[in-house]
Design a protein around this motif. Structure first.
Motif, short mmCIF file in Angstrom:
data_model
loop_
_atom_site.label_atom_id
_atom_site.label_comp_id
_atom_site.label_asym_id
_atom_site.label_seq_id
_atom_site.Cartn_x
_atom_site.Cartn_y
_atom_site.Cartn_z
N GLU A 74 0.82 -1.22 0.00
CA GLU A 74 0.00 0.00 0.00
C GLU A 74 0.85 1.27 0.00
O GLU A 74 0.58 2.22 0.73
N ILE A 76 1.05 3.19 -2.63
CA ILE A 76 0.08 4.08 -3.27
C ILE A 76 -1.27 3.39 -3.18
O ILE A 76 -1.41 2.23 -3.56
N THR A 77 -2.26 4.09 -2.68
CA THR A 77 -3.61 3.52 -2.56
C THR A 77 -4.56 4.30 -3.45
O THR A 77 -4.21 5.34 -4.02
N ARG A 79 -7.02 5.93 -2.42
CA ARG A 79 -7.25 7.19 -1.71
C ARG A 79 -6.21 8.25 -2.10
O ARG A 79 -6.52 9.43 -2.17
N ASP A 80 -4.99 7.83 -2.37
CA ASP A 80 -3.95 8.76 -2.81
C ASP A 80 -4.23 9.33 -4.19
O ASP A 80 -3.75 10.42 -4.52
N LEU A 81 -4.97 8.61 -5.00
CA LEU A 81 -5.27 9.05 -6.36
C LEU A 81 -6.57 9.85 -6.45
O LEU A 81 -6.94 10.29 -7.53
N ASP A 82 -7.26 10.04 -5.34
CA ASP A 82 -8.52 10.79 -5.32
C ASP A 82 -8.21 12.28 -5.11
O ASP A 82 -8.36 12.82 -4.03
N TRP A 83 -7.79 12.94 -6.19
CA TRP A 83 -7.33 14.32 -6.10
C TRP A 83 -8.47 15.31 -5.88
O TRP A 83 -8.26 16.40 -5.38
N ASN A 85 -11.35 14.62 -4.13
CA ASN A 85 -12.13 14.19 -2.96
C ASN A 85 -13.54 13.75 -3.33
O ASN A 85 -14.50 14.09 -2.68
#
Length: 98
Positions: A74, A76-77, A79-83, A85
């Motif tokens: 994990e 990069i998840t 959630r990390d790619l949800d720029w 929100n």
């Protein structure tokens, strides 16, 4: 990551890598000056598919190991790619004891 996900990830990486490796060092009929009537001059004469498949497999194993470890550990998840929100909020304890 499950075994099926790992196999699908490897298959996708292998296919993409094969498409990159395929045109490398290909000798066409036009290059060799021996164009068979009815074929295009850009048709491959010497393609070395077996060698390219082995090269693709070796490169794919390295890429798969890197990408799979990023997923498993994990680094990069999603959630990390949800720029923006737009994803659902993560379920974490808020510390309010409710």
């Amino acid at each position: 990551m499950g075994i099926t996900s790992a196999l699908v990830l490897f298959a996708v990486i292998w296919a993409m890598t094969f498409l990159v490796v395929l045109p490398i060092r290909v000798q066409t009929q036009g290059d060799l000056g021996e164009v068979v009537p009815g074929t295009h001059a850009g048709a491959p004469e010497v393609h070395n598919l077996r060698k390219k498949a082995w090269i693709t497999t070796a490169v794919s194993l390295v890429l798969w190991a890197i990408i799979a470890s990023i997923i498993v550990f994990e680094v990069i998840t999603v959630r990390d790619l949800d720029w923006f929100n737009r994803g659902a909020p993560s379920v974490e304890s808020s510390g309010t004891g409710g």
